[in-house]
Structure formats: C-alpha cells, structure tokens
Enzyme design. Structure first.
Site, short mmCIF file in Angstrom:
data_model
loop_
_atom_site.label_atom_id
_atom_site.label_comp_id
_atom_site.label_asym_id
_atom_site.label_seq_id
_atom_site.Cartn_x
_atom_site.Cartn_y
_atom_site.Cartn_z
N GLU A 148 -14.24 5.17 78.89
CA GLU A 148 -14.14 5.64 77.49
C GLU A 148 -14.93 6.92 77.27
O GLU A 148 -15.60 7.12 76.25
CB GLU A 148 -14.57 4.53 76.53
CG GLU A 148 -13.68 3.29 76.63
CD GLU A 148 -14.20 2.09 75.87
OE1 GLU A 148 -15.12 2.23 75.03
OE2 GLU A 148 -13.70 0.97 76.12
N GLU A 252 -9.34 -2.97 79.28
CA GLU A 252 -9.96 -3.70 78.17
C GLU A 252 -8.93 -3.85 77.07
O GLU A 252 -8.45 -2.85 76.54
CB GLU A 252 -11.17 -2.95 77.60
CG GLU A 252 -12.49 -3.27 78.21
CD GLU A 252 -13.64 -2.69 77.39
OE1 GLU A 252 -13.62 -2.81 76.16
OE2 GLU A 252 -14.56 -2.13 78.01
#
Length: 321
Positions: A148, A252
């Site tokens: 991320e 995720e």
C-alpha cells in the site's frame, strides 16, 4: 552477464521439468516457449491457471492462532492454502512458523521504513538477516514488502518520502538484490498497492511505484467494501494494468456488513469475479474482528448466510489451488 547466465539456467531447468511431464511428445519451439513462460509465472509460488489459492490472515477474538485455524478447517472442510502473517521491519525475524500448515504457502507482509534508510545501505544487515531467516524456512513464501505504498499511512509510502516514488523502486530493487545474493530462492515477490491512491494525484499513481517485471513475481492489491464498492471496482484497475503479464493476488480483502444480509451477496460477487478473471491466482481474506479503533467485523462467519457463501466459494473448483 552473470544474471543472464543465472536466468538462462533457471529457464532450462523449468523446461527440463516440463519435458519430463510430457513423455513421447516433442515440444516445438513455440509450444516449449509458451509452456516455459506459464510454468515460470509466480516464481517460487507458481501460478496455476484456473486454480486460485484461498487463504487468510487470521486473528479471532478469544482464540489462539492454532484454534482459529482449526475453526476455519471445521467450517470449510479444508486447510488454508495461504496463511498470512505480518512482520515488523526489524527486531523480529523468526526461524520458523511451526503453526502454519506444511501444505500452506506462508505470505509475509514485511514492514518497510523510509526510503533513505534502505538506499543508503544502512539497513543492509537487517535485510540480509530476514533473507537468511526466510530462506532457512525451506518452504514457499510470498513476500509482500512495504504494501500500500500509494497510500499516506505508512512510513514507506510516497507521501512520507518527499513525494518521490523512485525512492521506493530503488529500495525494492536493493532488497531484491540482497535476497538473491543470500540465496532466498524460495521467496516469491509480491508488489501490492492499495486499490486507490491517497492522495489521488498524478505523482502517486500506483504504476509510478512498480519496480519492474524482473523484480516482481505476483502483483497484489488491497481492497475492502468500506463504501459498498464491488469486487470489480476494487480489483479491475490492477488486473487491467498487470494481469496479462503477472499473476494477481488479492492480498487483502474482506466484506463488512452494510445492514442485515449484505455480506453474503458481496462474497458471492467476489467468487463470481474471480471465476471470470483468469489472471487472479490467489485471494487472501483479512479474517478478524479486531481492527483497532473500529467496530468493523471482517469475519466471513459473522452470520450464517455469509459463512454459507464463503464455504461455497472455498469449495468451488476455481478455488482449488
């Protein structure tokens, strides 16, 4: 030249394995090349066309990790094919993960640090230690380093490093080189941005952080239905950008409820999306009811209908990797 020789040797080994599995059939140059490329996709954790790995990060209130694994095994009638763990940047480099089933791929999300601490060489010993520890586990590992990076919530993202994604790329390549030099050939490299960028500006687009095809085995993505986003909305930009040349891992994801009976339909949409998206080779659920500071419940068994939908997905042929 040395790298080219090493890559050539690896390709010849892959091809020799393929020819052993196809007796009495001579592979033409084109067919051999296609088979070799397909077998090499995914690196140390091979991508299998039509067979997605399904696993999770598990942290359930009131249960140990082993108890949580056992609960999901009973509910689903199968083991996790990926078990996801988080490691800090320094101070913790385990020698083994004995609680992770031998049949599962270990996915390690390893924290990063500021780009300068890596590109300066100050972190080389720490990197080499982790490389040695993961290599010593002698099991396939998916390494999701500094995920991320297109967000603004981690020390390693562009927003905290002068708005210069190039520093991230240099850091990734340095870590990759050290792992190679330390012999960590059991590690598959997972580059995994968030599904949307924060801030959503040109310099912070996820493609600006891509280290290059030679440094990435799987492309990952994080995405949740926090604002009722569909799986297609969350994952199709990454799939469109990289799915033709790299296998995709939904690294995720999870559904939160937006009212009674809303989680199961989202799980069914996720299952349908993966079935119609052949480049998706793995899905990892964020299976917890413990997100700090929120009331979000990511568990797939928060209600009977959701668990039934998740069980059907887990037992389907598409998720039999």
């Amino acid at each position: 030249m040395e790298n080219e020789q090493r890559d050539g040797l690896a390709r010849r080994r892959v091809l020799s394995l393929l020819t052993l599995t196809v007796p009495a059939v001579a592979l033409s140059g084109a067919v051999a090349g296609d088979a070799e490329a397909a077998a090499a996709r995914g690196g140390a954790v091979p991508f299998r066309k039509g067979k997605a790995l399904l696993g999770s990060y598990l942290s359930l209130r009131g249960r140990t990790f082993t108890e949580s694994l056992a609960l999901r095994r009973r509910q689903l009638g199968r083991e996790q094919r990926i078990v996801h763990r988080y490691y800090p940047w320094s101070g913790y480099a385990p020698l083994a993960e004995p609680e992770v089933p031998a049949s599962a791929v270990l996915m390690v999300s390893w924290d990063g640090t500021t780009h300068k601490r890596i590109t300066s060489g100050r972190s080389d010993k720490n990197i080499a230690l982790m490389a040695n520890r993961l290599a010593g586990m002698k099991r396939p590992i998916m390494l999701r380093w500094a995920w991320e990076m297109n967000g603004n919530w981690f020390a390693w993202d562009g927003a905290h490093n002068g708005k210069k994604p190039s520093g991230y790329i240099k850091s990734w390549r340095r870590i990759h080189r050290i792992f190679r030099d330390e012999g960590a050939t059991n590690v598959a490299w997972v580059w995994a941005p968030n599904w949307n960028s924060g801030p959503d500006v040109s310099w912070n687009r996820f493609e600006n952080y891509y280290p290059g095809d030679d440094y990435v085995d799987w492309v990952g993505v994080s995405g949740y239905n926090f604002s009722k986003e569909s799986p297609r909305t969350l994952f199709s930009p990454i799939v469109s950008a990289y799915g033709k040349r790299k296998p995709i891992v939904v690294a995720e994801t999870a559904a939160i409820g937006h009212g009674k009976g809303t989680k199961a339909p989202w799980i069914r949409k996720l299952s349908a999306y993966v079935k119609e998206t052949p480049s998706v080779g793995a899905v990892v659920w964020f299976d917890t009811d413990r997100q700090k500071g929120t009331s979000r419940d990511f568990r797939p068994d928060s209600d009977a209908e959701a668990l039934a939908a998740y069980r059907r997905m887990a037992r389907s042929a598409r998720f039999s990797g």
